[in-house]
Write an enzyme that holds these catalytic residues in place. Structure first.
Site, mmCIF file in Angstrom:
data_model
loop_
_atom_site.group_PDB
_atom_site.id
_atom_site.type_symbol
_atom_site.label_atom_id
_atom_site.label_comp_id
_atom_site.label_asym_id
_atom_site.label_seq_id
_atom_site.Cartn_x
_atom_site.Cartn_y
_atom_site.Cartn_z
ATOM 1 C CB ILE A 171 -0.966 -0.009 1.198
ATOM 2 C CG1 ILE A 171 -1.828 -1.267 1.196
ATOM 3 C CG2 ILE A 171 -1.868 1.223 1.165
ATOM 4 C CD1 ILE A 171 -2.720 -1.420 2.418
ATOM 5 C CB SER A 179 0.306 -6.214 7.143
ATOM 6 O OG SER A 179 0.946 -6.647 5.961
ATOM 7 C CB THR A 194 -6.349 -3.458 9.535
ATOM 8 O OG1 THR A 194 -7.129 -4.562 9.086
ATOM 9 C CG2 THR A 194 -5.939 -3.737 10.973
ATOM 10 C CG ASP A 195 -11.354 -4.720 7.799
ATOM 11 O OD1 ASP A 195 -10.244 -5.277 7.919
ATOM 12 O OD2 ASP A 195 -12.146 -5.015 6.884
ATOM 13 C CD GLU A 196 -7.161 -8.819 9.386
ATOM 14 O OE1 GLU A 196 -6.820 -9.609 10.280
ATOM 15 O OE2 GLU A 196 -6.685 -8.826 8.242
ATOM 16 C CE1 TYR A 205 -1.690 -6.269 10.697
ATOM 17 C CE2 TYR A 205 -3.771 -7.344 10.171
ATOM 18 C CZ TYR A 205 -2.907 -6.274 10.037
ATOM 19 O OH TYR A 205 -3.249 -5.208 9.254
ATOM 20 C CB VAL A 236 -9.496 -22.314 -0.767
ATOM 21 C CG1 VAL A 236 -10.697 -21.636 -0.117
ATOM 22 C CG2 VAL A 236 -9.239 -21.753 -2.164
ATOM 23 C CE1 TYR A 237 -4.862 -21.422 5.899
ATOM 24 C CE2 TYR A 237 -5.214 -19.116 5.370
ATOM 25 C CZ TYR A 237 -4.383 -20.134 5.797
ATOM 26 O OH TYR A 237 -3.087 -19.864 6.124
ATOM 27 N N GLY A 268 -8.257 -19.319 14.727
ATOM 28 C CA GLY A 268 -8.889 -18.031 14.981
ATOM 29 C C GLY A 268 -9.287 -17.267 13.739
ATOM 30 C CG HIS A 269 -9.746 -17.779 8.902
ATOM 31 N ND1 HIS A 269 -9.665 -18.561 7.780
ATOM 32 C CD2 HIS A 269 -9.651 -16.496 8.467
ATOM 33 C CE1 HIS A 269 -9.516 -17.793 6.722
ATOM 34 N NE2 HIS A 269 -9.515 -16.528 7.119
#
Length: 356
Positions: free
Chosen positions: A12, A84, A133-135, A159, A215-216, A292-293
């Site tokens: 970014i 990140s 971040t939105d996280e 993170y 793909v998780y 923890g996804h």
């Protein structure tokens, strides 16, 4: 006039530096440690441009920061520098605490010292813009309202916890010391120069190589996707007109499930560069979900639109097409970032069959 950008050789940050100098003659002092995701090739078009002053260094180096601020006396600091990647934070959280928490603390203290030396118009115009971040808000249920700026912080990974801590530090330095800060919390970015450990560039790179597309879990995790060029325009807008001390959520109004993202990329590559072996969706491989996804992120970006008149210019359809085409056109950049260290990481994370 000068601005200081931290992390300006990352994904970014480099897009922001390029965007800024495409529309302004204001000098950018670009401070980046050039860790694994920092890449000066992102900024190759600025070689020889006196408006771009690159400094290799750490935001945790107070003496370096004090020297740069005294020498260049920037009117603003735009703080991108951060570790990140959620997966990396799970395997090694210490570096995230050092950079995202202690690094931001050190930068805030240096900025506070610099701010104290300013007078008159220079003091009233100075801004510290923190990019987050939105996280930090945690995970949403399928029908829950999108994150607003008033949403309770509920970080679920090392993170996001480190970024939440940095957000709180920025807020505290404003309320305690009067540092004129701005914070933006963005949704998932995508676009050119994205290091291929994240979902979209990883899928593009692996699909082009005929390798598995990891793909998780069930792939139904939902994210709001923001084209990086739109993010850059939002930061410029907030830096110019945002209210001091405020937070602005920046989103793309583009909620998509991970599985659908991968299918879209496969379809675009099949159209733009067909594979004689067949449709690339055959390469999709479901792997064990990460700890923890978070299930869903979604940004409510009405505040920045209402107060500052900003909306994203790209839809997901237009942005993802531009992104796929960029990777097709820049195979040399992809090859350059795929170092041995990166291959080792991908093997550790996804298994030997999913390396990029």
């Amino acid at each position: 006039m000068t601005i200081l950008v931290t992390g300006g050789a990352g994904f970014i940050g480099s897009n922001f530096v390029l965007d800024w100098l495409a529309g302004s003659d204001e000098t950018v002092v670009n401070l980046d440690l050039l860790s694994y995701a920092g890449n000066l090739r992102n900024l190759a078009s600025l070689q020889g441009d006196a408006r771009h002053v690159f400094v290799k260094g750490d935001i945790g180096d107070r003496a370096l920061l004090d020297g740069l601020l005294a020498e260049h006396r920037p009117r603003a600091i735009v703080h991108f520098a951060a570790e990140s990647h959620v997966d990396r934070s799970i395997h090694g959280p210490g570096e995230f605490m050092r950079t995202n928490v202690m690094g931001t603390f050190t930068l805030l203290e240096a900025a506070r010292g610099h701010f104290a030396t300013l007078q008159g118009d220079a003091k009233s115009a100075f801004r510290f813009h923190h990019v987050s971040t939105d996280e930090v808000y945690g995970s949403l249920g399928p029908a829950a309202p999108a994150f607003t700026e008033q949403h309770v912080y509920e970080p679920n990974s090392p993170y996001s916890a480190s970024k939440a801590a940095s957000d709180h530090l920025v807020r505290a330095w404003h309320h305690t010391y009067g540092l004129p800060v701005l914070t933006t919390n963005c949704s998932n970015n995508y676009g050119p120069y994205h290091f291929p450990e994240k979902l979209i560039p990883l899928m593009i790179v692996n699909a082009l190589a005929g390798k598995p597309l990891p793909v998780y879990g069930d792939g139904l995790q939902v994210r709001d996707w923001l084209y990086v060029g739109d993010h850059c325009s939002a930061i410029r807008t907030v830096l110019e007109r945002g209210r001091v001390g405020e937070t602005y959520n920046v989103g793309g109004w583009n909620e998509q499930a991970n599985r659908d993202i991968v299918l879209t990329i496969c379809a675009l590559l099949d159209e733009l560069r067909p594979d004689p072996a067949g449709p690339r969706a055959r390469l999709i491989t479901h792997v064990a979900d990460r700890p923890g996804h978070d299930r869903r992120y979604a940004i409510d970006a009405r505040k920045i639109e209402r107060e500052l008149g900003w909306r994203p210019a790209e839809t997901f359809a237009t942005g993802i097409r531009k992104t796929v085409q960029w990777y097709l056109d820049h195979a040399d950049w992809v090859a350059d970032v795929q170092s041995g260290g990166y291959r080792d990481w991908m093997s550790k994370q996804y298994g030997g069959g999913a390396t990029a």
